[in-house]
Motif scaffolding. Structure first.
Motif, PDB file in Angstrom:
ATOM      1  N   THR A  56       0.704  -0.834   7.331  1.00  0.00           N
ATOM      2  CA  THR A  56       1.207  -1.091   5.985  1.00  0.00           C
ATOM      3  C   THR A  56       1.126  -2.583   5.715  1.00  0.00           C
ATOM      4  O   THR A  56       1.226  -3.403   6.624  1.00  0.00           O
ATOM      5  N   ASN A 112       0.833  -1.195   0.000  1.00  0.00           N
ATOM      6  CA  ASN A 112       0.000   0.000   0.000  1.00  0.00           C
ATOM      7  C   ASN A 112       0.869   1.246   0.000  1.00  0.00           C
ATOM      8  O   ASN A 112       2.091   1.177   0.156  1.00  0.00           O
ATOM      9  N   TYR A 113       0.247   2.399  -0.178  1.00  0.00           N
ATOM     10  CA  TYR A 113       0.932   3.676  -0.372  1.00  0.00           C
ATOM     11  C   TYR A 113       1.882   3.615  -1.582  1.00  0.00           C
ATOM     12  O   TYR A 113       2.916   4.295  -1.625  1.00  0.00           O
TER      13      TYR A 113
END
Length: 876
Positions: free
Chosen positions: A867, A185-186
């Motif tokens: 995360t 993610n991110y």
């Protein structure tokens, strides 16, 4: 009710006892039958500069193999700290500002005059700048964390411990290459790979390693975009050569290069000063910054975890680190080995941050630094039946160049004047009226704090260090071994810091008190100076208005000199504070020599049990504070020394597949080099005596052949035993009116610029840390091996800055990490589904600070949110 350190130790011991009792009831087998079948691995370490079994080394060591770190998706030292008791590692002002500590003793990276209390080594080479260690740990054979002073065998500067990183050597096997990709993610996307090349069979081999790491930010800027701050943008490469012309000689050459170019680091508002919490009607900088002409975005205390900031420009943070080393190992005969390690390293960093931490254009800072170093180590090792010893020489030299600037922006003058709420308007308007009446013969008032002014300093350091060292292990009996070591170190530093005040258009910076003849000592730069000057100027203006002063006469012309400070651009800087005041240059030569060492007794009860007691000392040299600080503070700080007593026990319960390693320690640090941000600069000085007592425990248990349980605990009880001139409370006093109890001035109108911090805790160091890990293995098929693992960690409460401001507190927090690992044996392919902080726990990342020139306001650095991702690794 507050839990004492003794009570916490009893809880930890109770947990260990529980593990032991449970294990004791496990299936019973004879020791002879069980030893070969034990699930407890033999872990080899180089904590004493030779290969040894971890369970036979009289040092508190935590070791991880490269495979373990890869499966845990540990990419850097920030990840590693979550699994190592008593290790601290955190990032603050920029991506190139990192700090490390062991057992409560660490060093801020915010000042280039400091050296690290934690010795950092990669392939035997000392890394002088802590920041060079933050890049990814790729293609690593093992990492060892040594706790306690290591003042004998290691390069230099190890008063609290050492982190040793060993990378994988080139080989001729042709089966140790890999490619790896991680996505999460991110927008996380990492690539890594390595391979060995056999150029001449069994004689010459090469290895190439490379990686890239990219990720979006985890913090939004309300004006400049979502997920823009605290991003990842880094890459690195390593090229190695291994030359082994015979069985008793090897030459290993390593060249490495790494770069970081990131937008870091976000510091949302933790404590707003819009209005005082406990004083009705008291408003701070947030109140008038939210109004025209600033129209700044301000945040409330309850918005910290929204992960949003508002700054004038995105911060720049870049680093380039490179080096070349050559290691020679020559086995002279069966007992003697000669080792030489030569290394050159270069480190460059650049930061540009909006240091008012608002989207009003007030001021910023740039920090451009370069460090070059060369080290040479030569060791002779002897390995005998009853005696082993090491003799060595070490040389280290480095040059450091720092170019730092605090610069004002377009709205700084308006911001400065708003603090006076119109109190100076009569003087300034009066000067302008006289100027108009005289057709400009009398100059008008000037801006107090104009834009485009640079408060700069250039710091240079030339440093040389020589050392001779030796350590011997001697078996007094078959079970009892004594270890003794000594190191003599000689340090010389030539230090130069020169300060400049660069006004726009080449105007001269004129100290305020020089023009008005302030009778107070020039060293005292306080707002009272400005009040005095305004009073003198006001009296002259009244005299002119009343006709008592004729400005056409010599006496009148003399009286007009009282107005000159307010007619000189930049007249507000000198009384504003040390950050914007003139100060003396520093040119010093520091020479020092120290003897450090260790004495240990270890008793091997049997091949599975060992106890030891050790005494060790450590040292790191002094230097100069490269920040602008008030003239009243001593810019030179002395060397920091430490001594520690440690009692340890290492035991393998083979029948129960249980390993327990425990250590208790007491450490005293003399002349501890404390560095805390005051809101106007970093106050770096020798704190005095600093004492730490603690207990550590690491346990591994295999209750079944497919289940592994790991537990680690560290208690660090640290406080300043003597610290008479530390920082004072800022935010709490502003919000409540309660004076810092460490303030020892008896005159409320003239408080000391420092406070007694004796008995207080250090910033960023929790008293308790524990981690419990449970791993369950199973086969999905005959050729598909897998496991599930969960890691739960507890971090106790901590103070976030050295002043122990009651608002600078972080409560305890818990983190949960998990991963699902699958190995496809037919394809030599690993798949890892992983998540970190999967419960999205909210906490401050070990540090906060008083916002510059905005009393009562605190900002803090954010921690990583939840995360998750997937990693694929193919070996070939």
């Amino acid at each position: 009710m507050k839990t004492t350190s003794f009570q916490r130790s009893k809880v930890a011991l109770a947990i260990v006892t529980s593990l032991f009792v449970s294990a004791a009831h496990a299936q019973e087998e004879s020791t002879e039958n069980k030893e070969d079948d034990s699930y407890l691995e033999t872990i080899t370490v180089t904590a004493q500069k030779r290969i040894q079994n971890l369970q036979e080394v009289p040092i508190a060591v935590t070791a991880f193999s490269g495979d373990e770190m890869g499966e845990a998706v540990i990419k850097d030292l920030y990840d590693l700290q979550k699994a190592v008791p008593a290790l601290g590692a955190f990032q603050s002002q920029s991506a190139t500002q990192s700090s490390f500590s062991i057992r409560g003793v660490g060093t801020s990276s915010q000042n280039y005059g400091l050296e690290s209390s934690v010795g950092l080594y990669v392939d035997g080479v000392y890394r002088a700048r802590q920041n060079s260690m933050i890049n990814n740990l790729i293609d690593v054979e093992a990492v060892e964390v040594l706790r306690g002073p290591q003042g004998t065998l290691f390069g230099k500067n190890t008063p609290s411990g050492a982190v040793l990183v060993r990378t994988i050597k080139p080989s001729h096997d042709g089966d140790d290459g890999f490619v790896e990709v991680t996505a999460g993610n991110y927008g996380l996307l990492n690539f890594a790979g390595a391979m060995s090349i056999s150029a001449i069979e069994d004689v010459l081999a090469f290895r190439v390693t490379g990686f890239t790491s990219d990720r979006d930010g985890i913090v939004d800027d309300v004006n400049l975009g979502d997920e823009v701050l605290n991003d990842r943008d880094r890459w690195g490469a390593r090229l190695q050569m291994l030359y082994t012309p015979s069985d008793n000689f090897s030459l290993r050459i390593i060249a490495d290069h790494g770069e970081i170019d990131e937008i870091c680091c976000a510091a949302p508002t933790q404590v707003s000063n819009f209005q005082a919490r406990e004083i009705p009607g008291k408003f701070g900088s947030d109140a008038f910054l939210s109004q025209p002409p600033f129209n700044a975005t301000v945040f409330g205390d309850d918005e910290f975890y929204d992960r949003k900031v508002a700054v004038s420009f995105l911060p720049e943070s870049s680093m380039e680190d490179r080096g070349l080393s050559a290691e020679i190992n020559w086995d002279i005969d069966d007992k003697f080995t000669l080792t030489s390690i030569s290394a050159y390293r270069s480190f460059e960093s650049y930061d540009n941050i909006d240091s008012d931490f608002t989207d009003a254009d007030l001021f910023g800072t740039t920090n451009d630094a370069e460090q070059d170093s060369f080290s040479q180590e030569i060791r002779l090792t002897y390995a005998g039946d009853d005696i082993n010893y090491i003799l060595g020489l070490y040389y280290f030299t480095q040059d450091i160049d720092l170019d730092y600037s605090l610069y004002t922006d377009d709205l700084f003058n308006t911001f400065y004047m708003a603090n006076f709420q119109g109190a100076l308007d009569p003087v300034l308007n009066g000067i302008d009226q006289i100027s108009a009446l005289t057709g400009g013969l009398v100059a008008p008032s000037a801006e107090a704090a104009p834009a485009g002014v640079g408060f700069d300093h250039i710091a240079k350091q030339e440093h040389e260090s020589y050392a001779i060292f030796g350590q011997v292990d001697y078996k007094l009996t078959d079970k009892l071994t004594v270890t003794a070591g000594l190191r003599y170190t000689d340090e010389t530093k030539d230090l130069s810091t020169r300060y400049f005040e660069n006004m726009p258009d080449g105007n001269t910076f004129v100290p305020f008190f020089d023009s008005i003849g302030d009778p107070s000592t020039p060293e005292s730069i306080v707002p009272g100076t400005l009040i005095y000057g305004a009073g003198v100027a006001g009296a002259v203006l009244q005299g002119i208005s009343a006709g008592l002063i004729d400005i056409t006469t010599p006496e009148g012309q003399q009286a007009l000199q009282a107005l000159v400070p307010f007619q000189t651009p930049g007249w507000g800087f000198q009384p504003l504070g040390a950050t914007t005041a003139q100060r003396s240059d520093i040119v010093e030569t520091l020479e020092d020599d120290q003897v450090t060492g260790t004495l240990k007794f270890s008793y091997q009860f049997d091949r599975h049990s060992m106890a030891y007691i050790s005494y060790g000392t450590g040292y790191k040299s002094g230097g100069t504070n490269t920040d602008r600080i008030a003239e009243g503070f001593e810019p030179i700080f002395e060397a920091e020394t430490s001594e520690s007593i440690e009692i340890g026990w290492k035991k393998d319960f083979v029948e129960q597949d249980l390993r327990i390693n425990a250590a208790a320690h007491h450490t005293t640090v003399d002349d501890f080099q404390a560095n805390t941000f005051t809101g106007n600069g970093f106050n770096l000085q020798n704190a005095g005596d600093y004492k730490i007592s603690g207990f550590e425990l690491e346990a591994t248990w295999f209750p079944t052949d497919s289940t592994e349980i790991n537990f680690a605990y560290a208690m660090v009880d640290a406080e300043y035993d003597s610290f008479e001139r530390g920082n004072c409370w800022n935010a709490y006093t502003w919000h409540t009116g309660i004076v810092d109890p460490g303030q020892e001035s008896t005159d409320p109108a003239n408080p000391n610029p420092y406070c007694n911090r004796t008995g207080d805790r250090p910033g960023g160091e929790p008293e308790d840390f524990a981690i419990l890990s449970v791993k369950q293995e199973f086969y999905l098929s005959d050729t598909i091996y897998s496991y599930l693992q969960a890691d739960y960690s507890y971090t106790g409460d901590m103070v976030l800055d050295g002043s122990n401001d009651p608002y600078a507190m972080q409560d305890s927090y818990n983190l949960l990490n998990a991963r699902f690992f699958v190995k496809f044996e037919d394809y030599d392919l690993d798949l890892i589904l992983w998540g970190r902080n999967i419960l999205d726990e909210e906490y401050i990342n070990r540090t906060n600070f008083n916002v510059p020139i905005q009393d009562g306001k605190m900002n803090a650095y954010v921690s990583e949110p939840a995360t998750y991702g997937i990693t694929l690794k193919k070996r070939f």
